[in-house]
Design a protein around this motif. Structure first.
Motif, PDB file in Angstrom:
ATOM      1  N   GLY A  94      48.186  43.100  60.873  1.00 37.14           N
ATOM      2  CA  GLY A  94      49.443  42.725  60.936  1.00 37.14           C
ATOM      3  C   GLY A  94      50.317  42.739  62.354  1.00 37.14           C
ATOM      4  N   ALA A  95      50.758  41.629  62.889  1.00 41.04           N
ATOM      5  CA  ALA A  95      51.380  42.657  63.635  1.00 41.04           C
ATOM      6  C   ALA A  95      52.659  42.419  63.608  1.00 41.04           C
ATOM      7  CB  ALA A  95      51.607  41.652  64.707  1.00 41.04           C
ATOM      8  N   GLU A  96      53.541  44.028  63.960  1.00 41.01           N
ATOM      9  CA  GLU A  96      55.555  44.235  63.140  1.00 41.01           C
ATOM     10  C   GLU A  96      56.782  43.531  64.274  1.00 41.01           C
ATOM     11  OE1 GLU A  96      55.955  46.229  60.175  1.00 41.01           O
ATOM     12  OE2 GLU A  96      54.618  44.819  60.095  1.00 41.01           O
ATOM     13  N   PRO A  97      57.753  42.903  63.950  1.00 43.54           N
ATOM     14  CA  PRO A  97      57.987  42.238  64.631  1.00 43.54           C
ATOM     15  C   PRO A  97      58.273  43.250  66.272  1.00 43.54           C
ATOM     16  CG  PRO A  97      59.395  42.219  62.729  1.00 43.54           C
ATOM     17  CD  PRO A  97      57.551  43.329  62.804  1.00 43.54           C
ATOM     18  N   ASP A  98      58.237  44.854  66.315  1.00 42.04           N
ATOM     19  CA  ASP A  98      58.545  45.596  67.525  1.00 42.04           C
ATOM     20  C   ASP A  98      56.758  45.320  67.677  1.00 42.04           C
ATOM     21  OD1 ASP A  98      56.997  47.076  65.906  1.00 42.04           O
ATOM     22  OD2 ASP A  98      57.947  48.627  66.353  1.00 42.04           O
ATOM     23  N   GLY A  99      56.267  44.477  67.389  1.00 42.49           N
ATOM     24  CA  GLY A  99      54.940  44.542  68.688  1.00 42.49           C
ATOM     25  C   GLY A  99      54.175  45.896  68.332  1.00 42.49           C
ATOM     26  N   SER A 100      54.484  46.531  66.995  1.00 45.63           N
ATOM     27  CA  SER A 100      53.116  47.242  67.046  1.00 45.63           C
ATOM     28  C   SER A 100      52.432  46.655  66.070  1.00 45.63           C
ATOM     29  CB  SER A 100      53.782  49.058  66.019  1.00 45.63           C
ATOM     30  OG  SER A 100      55.182  48.368  65.025  1.00 45.63           O
ATOM     31  N   LEU A 101      51.267  47.790  65.185  1.00 40.82           N
ATOM     32  CA  LEU A 101      50.344  46.663  64.827  1.00 40.82           C
ATOM     33  C   LEU A 101      50.343  48.006  63.245  1.00 40.82           C
ATOM     34  CD1 LEU A 101      47.264  45.729  64.769  1.00 40.82           C
ATOM     35  CD2 LEU A 101      45.999  47.723  64.991  1.00 40.82           C
ATOM     36  N   LEU A 102      50.308  47.732  61.823  1.00 42.25           N
ATOM     37  CA  LEU A 102      50.367  47.599  60.760  1.00 42.25           C
ATOM     38  C   LEU A 102      48.604  47.224  60.647  1.00 42.25           C
ATOM     39  CD1 LEU A 102      51.602  49.012  58.637  1.00 42.25           C
ATOM     40  CD2 LEU A 102      52.500  46.773  57.388  1.00 42.25           C
ATOM     41  N   ILE A 103      47.961  48.690  59.893  1.00 43.87           N
ATOM     42  CA  ILE A 103      46.481  48.043  59.500  1.00 43.87           C
ATOM     43  C   ILE A 103      46.689  48.567  57.874  1.00 43.87           C
ATOM     44  CG2 ILE A 103      44.004  48.401  59.108  1.00 43.87           C
ATOM     45  CD1 ILE A 103      44.734  48.845  61.890  1.00 43.87           C
ATOM     46  N   ARG A 104      46.093  47.756  56.731  1.00 45.52           N
ATOM     47  CA  ARG A 104      46.174  48.140  55.016  1.00 45.52           C
ATOM     48  C   ARG A 104      44.915  48.187  54.998  1.00 45.52           C
ATOM     49  NH1 ARG A 104      51.568  45.814  54.799  1.00 45.52           N
ATOM     50  NH2 ARG A 104      52.620  47.954  54.839  1.00 45.52           N
ATOM     51  N   SER A 105      44.521  48.952  54.300  1.00 47.80           N
ATOM     52  CA  SER A 105      43.057  49.194  53.372  1.00 47.80           C
ATOM     53  C   SER A 105      43.476  48.045  51.614  1.00 47.80           C
ATOM     54  CB  SER A 105      42.197  50.171  53.469  1.00 47.80           C
ATOM     55  OG  SER A 105      43.270  51.524  52.741  1.00 47.80           O
ATOM     56  N   ASP A 106      42.033  47.402  51.433  1.00 47.55           N
ATOM     57  CA  ASP A 106      42.468  47.430  50.360  1.00 47.55           C
ATOM     58  C   ASP A 106      41.051  48.572  49.480  1.00 47.55           C
ATOM     59  OD1 ASP A 106      42.249  45.614  48.408  1.00 47.55           O
ATOM     60  OD2 ASP A 106      41.499  43.466  49.422  1.00 47.55           O
ATOM     61  N   ARG A 107      40.679  47.978  48.137  1.00 47.70           N
ATOM     62  CA  ARG A 107      40.176  49.449  47.268  1.00 47.70           C
ATOM     63  C   ARG A 107      38.875  49.370  47.695  1.00 47.70           C
ATOM     64  NH1 ARG A 107      40.955  49.155  41.791  1.00 47.70           N
ATOM     65  NH2 ARG A 107      38.453  50.090  41.542  1.00 47.70           N
ATOM     66  N   HIS A 108      38.312  50.603  48.474  1.00 44.37           N
ATOM     67  CA  HIS A 108      36.981  51.076  48.400  1.00 44.37           C
ATOM     68  C   HIS A 108      35.866  50.084  47.885  1.00 44.37           C
ATOM     69  CE1 HIS A 108      39.883  54.039  51.140  1.00 44.37           C
ATOM     70  NE2 HIS A 108      39.119  53.655  51.295  1.00 44.37           N
ATOM     71  N   ARG A 109      34.506  50.302  48.600  1.00 38.93           N
ATOM     72  CA  ARG A 109      33.445  50.441  47.540  1.00 38.93           C
ATOM     73  C   ARG A 109      32.156  51.395  47.796  1.00 38.93           C
ATOM     74  NH1 ARG A 109      34.674  45.264  49.951  1.00 38.93           N
ATOM     75  NH2 ARG A 109      33.798  45.504  51.171  1.00 38.93           N
ATOM     76  N   PHE A 110      31.373  52.063  47.183  1.00 38.70           N
ATOM     77  CA  PHE A 110      30.203  52.271  46.550  1.00 38.70           C
ATOM     78  C   PHE A 110      29.052  51.732  47.128  1.00 38.70           C
ATOM     79  CE2 PHE A 110      27.237  55.443  45.724  1.00 38.70           C
ATOM     80  CZ  PHE A 110      26.937  56.629  46.488  1.00 38.70           C
ATOM     81  N   VAL A 115      35.422  51.928  43.734  1.00 40.04           N
ATOM     82  CA  VAL A 115      35.795  53.074  43.478  1.00 40.04           C
ATOM     83  C   VAL A 115      36.409  53.368  42.329  1.00 40.04           C
ATOM     84  CG1 VAL A 115      36.675  54.983  43.885  1.00 40.04           C
ATOM     85  CG2 VAL A 115      34.746  54.077  45.502  1.00 40.04           C
ATOM     86  N   PRO A 116      36.358  54.027  41.346  1.00 36.30           N
ATOM     87  CA  PRO A 116      37.926  53.553  40.339  1.00 36.30           C
ATOM     88  C   PRO A 116      38.979  54.206  40.741  1.00 36.30           C
ATOM     89  CG  PRO A 116      35.962  54.865  39.551  1.00 36.30           C
ATOM     90  CD  PRO A 116      35.630  55.048  41.040  1.00 36.30           C
ATOM     91  N   GLU A 117      39.841  52.696  40.034  1.00 33.17           N
ATOM     92  CA  GLU A 117      41.046  53.598  40.326  1.00 33.17           C
ATOM     93  C   GLU A 117      41.710  54.625  40.482  1.00 33.17           C
ATOM     94  OE1 GLU A 117      44.259  51.297  41.950  1.00 33.17           O
ATOM     95  OE2 GLU A 117      42.887  50.320  41.428  1.00 33.17           O
ATOM     96  N   ALA A 118      41.071  55.755  39.284  1.00 36.56           N
ATOM     97  CA  ALA A 118      41.449  57.054  39.393  1.00 36.56           C
ATOM     98  C   ALA A 118      41.278  57.963  40.471  1.00 36.56           C
ATOM     99  CB  ALA A 118      40.951  57.644  38.191  1.00 36.56           C
TER     100      ALA A 118
END
Length: 226
Positions: free
Chosen positions: A134-150, A159-162
């Protein structure tokens, strides 16, 4: 065709700073690769309980079991076509620590619906997670990860939540210094901060059609599932 990053971001891509737009336009269509050279002001990890997991991950170039200040840093983003015909972009980060450099490898491909990036971690792509840009208001980039998979052979499990961590990456461009700034934080919902780094780098671009992709930037094993 366009870069895999523009595809997932859509119109949001045009809200990024122009320097970020070029950096994340690397791909087979543009024919450009991007190499960043800089310094991480801080490379850190959580408490002693984190070290065994970081050490295990480091055997496959996942995360870094070291800490440091003012660590020379290289990031290599090179597009290529993988063994399954998918456009792939390397995110190979090398931390030039005293005694022994440490690498954190990833390869990114477009998700099957075109609305996210699949991030394969490490030399054997056993770990995968979805990334949302996603693009932030100041033109920077924000990347967020979801749950990992093995993934290994017929095994495909979350991958277990723990033991699962969530990554947040913020990348911006500082016009005064002509440098990209980056901050990465990996946290656990109960245990708190696990790993991260922050610093800055400059970028140079090269013609991937001339230079190709070095074999050591590609994984040892490729995972067919996206």
């Amino acid at each position: 065709m366009t870069s895999i990053f523009r595809t997932v971001m859509g119109a949001d891509f045009d809200r990024l700073h122009p320097a970020l737009r070029r950096r994340f336009s690397v791909g087979l269509t543009s024919g450009e690769a991007c190499t960043g050279h800089g310094v991480m002001d801080r490379l850190w990890h959580g408490g002693a309980f984190v070290k065994p997991f970081l050490a295990l991950g480091a055997t496959r170039n996942i995360l870094v079991p070291r800490q440091g200040r003012h660590v020379p840093f290289t990031i290599e983003n090179v597009p290529y076509t993988d063994g399954f015909g998918r456009e792939t972009v390397t995110f190979v980060r090398t931390f030039h620590l005293p005694g022994r450099p440490r690498r954190f490898d990833a390869q990114m491909v477009l998700g099957p619906r075109g609305d996210h990036i699949v991030d394969y971690l490490g030399t054997h792509q056993h770990l995968a997670c979805d990334l949302h840009f996603g693009a932030e208001p100041d033109g920077s980039l924000l990347i967020r990860s979801d749950r990992h998979r093995f993934r290994q052979g017929p095994v495909d499990v979350r991958v277990p939540e723990a033991v699962n961590g969530t990554a947040e990456v913020r990348e911006s461009y500082d016009e005064r210094s002509g440098r990209f700034r980056i901050r990465v934080d990996v946290t656990h919902h109960r245990l708190g901060p696990l790993f991260g780094y922050e610093g800055s780098f400059t970028a140079v671009y090269s013609d991937v059609r001339t230079h190709g992709v070095r074999p050591d930037l590609r994984p040892v094993r490729e995972e067919p599932r996206a």
